[in-house]
Design a protein around this motif. Sequence first.
Motif, PDB file in Angstrom:
ATOM      1  N   GLY A  46      53.010 -56.647 -20.806  1.00  0.00           N
ATOM      2  CA  GLY A  46      53.489 -55.369 -20.282  1.00  0.00           C
ATOM      3  C   GLY A  46      52.550 -54.205 -20.519  1.00  0.00           C
ATOM      4  N   ASP A  47      51.689 -54.300 -21.522  1.00  0.00           N
ATOM      5  CA  ASP A  47      50.720 -53.216 -21.696  1.00  0.00           C
ATOM      6  C   ASP A  47      49.310 -53.780 -21.825  1.00  0.00           C
ATOM      7  OD1 ASP A  47      51.024 -54.329 -24.123  1.00  0.00           O
ATOM      8  OD2 ASP A  47      51.550 -52.497 -25.196  1.00  0.00           O
ATOM      9  N   ARG A  48      49.049 -54.774 -21.009  1.00  0.00           N
ATOM     10  CA  ARG A  48      47.731 -55.387 -21.038  1.00  0.00           C
ATOM     11  C   ARG A  48      46.779 -54.585 -20.154  1.00  0.00           C
ATOM     12  NH1 ARG A  48      47.810 -61.765 -20.379  1.00  0.00           N
ATOM     13  NH2 ARG A  48      48.776 -61.708 -22.427  1.00  0.00           N
ATOM     14  N   THR A  49      45.501 -54.700 -20.467  1.00  0.00           N
ATOM     15  CA  THR A  49      44.518 -54.046 -19.610  1.00  0.00           C
ATOM     16  C   THR A  49      43.808 -55.105 -18.785  1.00  0.00           C
ATOM     17  OG1 THR A  49      42.903 -54.211 -21.366  1.00  0.00           O
ATOM     18  CG2 THR A  49      44.070 -52.121 -21.157  1.00  0.00           C
ATOM     19  N   LYS A  50      43.362 -54.690 -17.640  1.00  0.00           N
ATOM     20  CA  LYS A  50      42.483 -55.568 -16.854  1.00  0.00           C
ATOM     21  C   LYS A  50      41.141 -54.872 -16.752  1.00  0.00           C
ATOM     22  CE  LYS A  50      43.990 -53.562 -12.552  1.00  0.00           C
ATOM     23  NZ  LYS A  50      44.449 -53.711 -11.194  1.00  0.00           N
ATOM     24  N   GLY A  51      40.104 -55.659 -16.787  1.00  0.00           N
ATOM     25  CA  GLY A  51      38.778 -55.059 -16.735  1.00  0.00           C
ATOM     26  C   GLY A  51      38.530 -54.222 -17.973  1.00  0.00           C
ATOM     27  N   GLU A  52      37.810 -53.141 -17.814  1.00  0.00           N
ATOM     28  CA  GLU A  52      37.382 -52.377 -18.975  1.00  0.00           C
ATOM     29  C   GLU A  52      38.552 -51.630 -19.623  1.00  0.00           C
ATOM     30  OE1 GLU A  52      33.978 -52.040 -20.294  1.00  0.00           O
ATOM     31  OE2 GLU A  52      33.970 -53.943 -19.229  1.00  0.00           O
ATOM     32  N   ASP A  53      39.215 -50.762 -18.864  1.00  0.00           N
ATOM     33  CA  ASP A  53      40.302 -50.029 -19.499  1.00  0.00           C
ATOM     34  C   ASP A  53      41.422 -49.668 -18.513  1.00  0.00           C
ATOM     35  OD1 ASP A  53      38.107 -47.159 -19.838  1.00  0.00           O
ATOM     36  OD2 ASP A  53      38.830 -48.250 -18.099  1.00  0.00           O
ATOM     37  N   GLU A  54      41.500 -50.427 -17.416  1.00  0.00           N
ATOM     38  CA  GLU A  54      42.536 -50.156 -16.445  1.00  0.00           C
ATOM     39  C   GLU A  54      43.788 -50.924 -16.855  1.00  0.00           C
ATOM     40  OE1 GLU A  54      42.633 -50.285 -11.621  1.00  0.00           O
ATOM     41  OE2 GLU A  54      40.816 -50.930 -12.633  1.00  0.00           O
ATOM     42  N   LYS A  55      44.945 -50.316 -16.684  1.00  0.00           N
ATOM     43  CA  LYS A  55      46.191 -50.997 -17.066  1.00  0.00           C
ATOM     44  C   LYS A  55      46.579 -52.036 -16.012  1.00  0.00           C
ATOM     45  CE  LYS A  55      48.703 -49.279 -20.702  1.00  0.00           C
ATOM     46  NZ  LYS A  55      47.959 -50.063 -21.672  1.00  0.00           N
ATOM     47  N   LEU A  56      47.114 -53.150 -16.487  1.00  0.00           N
ATOM     48  CA  LEU A  56      47.681 -54.152 -15.589  1.00  0.00           C
ATOM     49  C   LEU A  56      49.051 -53.627 -15.156  1.00  0.00           C
ATOM     50  CD1 LEU A  56      47.108 -57.145 -14.642  1.00  0.00           C
ATOM     51  CD2 LEU A  56      48.626 -57.826 -16.459  1.00  0.00           C
ATOM     52  N   THR A  57      49.238 -53.453 -13.856  1.00  0.00           N
ATOM     53  CA  THR A  57      50.479 -52.822 -13.399  1.00  0.00           C
ATOM     54  C   THR A  57      51.514 -53.863 -12.989  1.00  0.00           C
ATOM     55  OG1 THR A  57      49.696 -52.742 -11.143  1.00  0.00           O
ATOM     56  CG2 THR A  57      49.162 -50.847 -12.529  1.00  0.00           C
ATOM     57  N   ARG A  58      52.729 -53.372 -12.784  1.00  0.00           N
ATOM     58  CA  ARG A  58      53.823 -54.214 -12.316  1.00  0.00           C
ATOM     59  C   ARG A  58      53.450 -54.860 -10.978  1.00  0.00           C
ATOM     60  NH1 ARG A  58      59.640 -53.678 -12.832  1.00  0.00           N
ATOM     61  NH2 ARG A  58      60.585 -54.630 -10.999  1.00  0.00           N
ATOM     62  N   LYS A  59      52.778 -54.084 -10.148  1.00  0.00           N
ATOM     63  CA  LYS A  59      52.342 -54.587  -8.840  1.00  0.00           C
ATOM     64  C   LYS A  59      51.367 -55.748  -8.986  1.00  0.00           C
ATOM     65  CE  LYS A  59      52.237 -51.998  -4.632  1.00  0.00           C
ATOM     66  NZ  LYS A  59      52.107 -50.583  -4.298  1.00  0.00           N
ATOM     67  N   ASP A  60      50.450 -55.607  -9.944  1.00  0.00           N
ATOM     68  CA  ASP A  60      49.470 -56.680 -10.180  1.00  0.00           C
ATOM     69  C   ASP A  60      50.180 -57.970 -10.555  1.00  0.00           C
ATOM     70  OD1 ASP A  60      47.298 -55.000  -9.775  1.00  0.00           O
ATOM     71  OD2 ASP A  60      47.282 -54.334 -11.863  1.00  0.00           O
ATOM     72  N   ILE A  61      51.174 -57.848 -11.460  1.00  0.00           N
ATOM     73  CA  ILE A  61      51.890 -59.042 -11.923  1.00  0.00           C
ATOM     74  C   ILE A  61      52.644 -59.683 -10.758  1.00  0.00           C
ATOM     75  CG2 ILE A  61      53.635 -59.894 -13.514  1.00  0.00           C
ATOM     76  CD1 ILE A  61      52.873 -57.698 -15.436  1.00  0.00           C
ATOM     77  N   GLU A  62      53.285 -58.834  -9.947  1.00  0.00           N
ATOM     78  CA  GLU A  62      54.019 -59.349  -8.800  1.00  0.00           C
ATOM     79  C   GLU A  62      53.070 -60.086  -7.854  1.00  0.00           C
ATOM     80  OE1 GLU A  62      56.368 -56.436  -6.826  1.00  0.00           O
ATOM     81  OE2 GLU A  62      57.322 -57.904  -5.511  1.00  0.00           O
ATOM     82  N   HIS A  63      51.890 -59.508  -7.690  1.00  0.00           N
ATOM     83  CA  HIS A  63      50.888 -60.124  -6.812  1.00  0.00           C
ATOM     84  C   HIS A  63      50.515 -61.512  -7.329  1.00  0.00           C
ATOM     85  CE1 HIS A  63      47.592 -60.064  -3.904  1.00  0.00           C
ATOM     86  NE2 HIS A  63      46.868 -60.666  -4.845  1.00  0.00           N
ATOM     87  N   ILE A  64      50.373 -61.616  -8.673  1.00  0.00           N
ATOM     88  CA  ILE A  64      49.989 -62.912  -9.256  1.00  0.00           C
ATOM     89  C   ILE A  64      51.120 -63.916  -9.079  1.00  0.00           C
ATOM     90  CG2 ILE A  64      49.350 -64.083 -11.385  1.00  0.00           C
ATOM     91  CD1 ILE A  64      48.201 -61.294 -12.283  1.00  0.00           C
ATOM     92  N   ILE A  65      52.369 -63.454  -9.286  1.00  0.00           N
ATOM     93  CA  ILE A  65      53.515 -64.367  -9.118  1.00  0.00           C
ATOM     94  C   ILE A  65      53.556 -64.885  -7.679  1.00  0.00           C
ATOM     95  CG2 ILE A  65      56.037 -64.476  -9.075  1.00  0.00           C
ATOM     96  CD1 ILE A  65      56.066 -62.575 -11.449  1.00  0.00           C
ATOM     97  N   ASP A  66      53.348 -63.987  -6.725  1.00  0.00           N
ATOM     98  CA  ASP A  66      53.426 -64.387  -5.318  1.00  0.00           C
ATOM     99  C   ASP A  66      52.248 -65.263  -4.887  1.00  0.00           C
ATOM    100  OD1 ASP A  66      55.718 -63.004  -5.047  1.00  0.00           O
ATOM    101  OD2 ASP A  66      54.817 -61.214  -4.145  1.00  0.00           O
ATOM    102  N   ASN A  67      51.055 -64.881  -5.299  1.00  0.00           N
ATOM    103  CA  ASN A  67      49.867 -65.512  -4.730  1.00  0.00           C
ATOM    104  C   ASN A  67      49.137 -66.442  -5.678  1.00  0.00           C
ATOM    105  OD1 ASN A  67      50.009 -64.003  -2.198  1.00  0.00           O
ATOM    106  ND2 ASN A  67      49.607 -62.252  -3.522  1.00  0.00           N
TER     107      ASN A  67
END
Lengths: 223, 269
Positions: free
Chosen positions: B218-239
Amino acid sequence: MLRAVYKWVDERLDVTPIWRDVADHEVPEHVNPAHHFSAFIYCFGGLTFFVVMIQILSGMFLAMYYVPDIINAHASVKYLQTEVAMGTIVRGMHHWGASVAIVMLFLHTLRVFFTGSYKNPREFNWIVGVLIFFMMLGLGFTGYLLPWDNKAYFATKVGIQIAESVPFIGSYLATFLQGGDMVGATTIPRFYALHVFFLPAGLLGLLATHFILIRRQGISGPL
Amino acid sequence: MAHNQDGNQKQVHYVGDSRVRVNSKEMLPPDYSQFPGKTEQFFPDFLLKEWMVAAVFLVGFMTLVMAESPPLGDIADPTNTGFLPVPDWYFLFLYQLLKYKWAAGPFISIGIIVVPGLLFGGLMLAPFLDTSKERRPLKRPATTWIAILSLLGVIGLTWAAEAEHVIQVSSSSGTPAKDKKIVAEQDKGYELYKKNACIKCHGDKLQGVQGPPLLGVGDRTKGEDEKLTRKDIEHIIDNGRGAMPAGMFQGSEADKQVLLNWLMQQKQK
């Protein structure tokens, strides 16, 4: 007064020929950007040297604060960047200057290559130039470890693994670079010494040769 | 050595009081009168122009320096298994080359000796490989084409390395969680997590089995310092992503939102 001092020195040391030799030569039109804008490609070499000067100067100031050991290296860089006046600017110059130097050097290499300037009689100076390129890559590799953050540590580990995979001499190479069998307490002072003493000494020697040869042979003619 | 073997009574000149002969044929730079056009004194005329170029360059450079402060990550932690190493950009081509099967493992000599040897050896020995007098690039097509193709190769490898790194960073487990606790295990989200196949790869305690751990997702970062968002997680679940196939979640849209709510609650203290 100034003239008298110069005369006094010149009588004893005969310095006039030395500096006249540097100053008195003609620069042909085809490399002069004031006459042909496209001649800016002939500036890349000089600008590379300019960035190298920036690197040397900013590096000397960084060395005032940097501590090359695994406990204090990261803390000293952090202190330098957050507490020291202008620290972030000086470190920024050194950090970005490293990349800019490689870019300018690369552009200079392309210019020399595609204008065929490496040809007879300048073969030897081309080899010196390629060695300067290697020296700069070595400076980049050793400098990358020094801030001792995760990026530095793991990139160096991978770099040393690559060196280790060289057939026959790989393991010796890795031991030499690490100063032991792992990246750790002995690696930082080693990379520091390479980065501030060995490689710059080699680089300056090669640069001097490069410039003396240019003076000797002159710049290559127009295409 | 000062004797003249051939008996010629030529005067021999020495440098100073040494035994070094004065070189009669001086290595002078070419006379620029042979070049047409306006030559210029190096000092001070041309040097002034060089300084002006350098000043313009310096302004651009300092603008870059002031716009982007140099990065400094966390202190090196050798036990950090989630960290993805990446060398400085000018080594990326070599780094990428060694990832290919034909240049790694038993063929490592190809990746580390043959290809770089050809590249740098060819570069170093260019004056002896291309010995023609011709200097114009279009008049010596072989040299020019070899150079352009090698250049494209290096640029392509660098680009591939960068692209691969971006993908890897987005699917890596990131920094390992500091406290290993599931948040809200009684939540309906956990039920859905269990009922769908998520649990098989990500583990009953979100610890990760074949897949990466989801602790603290829930508070993970992706890349250097960008937050992993709810949308990102949904995208991973779907695709799906990496080894994870698309469409793993079989439930309704509403259930997916519940699951997402629960995943977003997984924050580390």
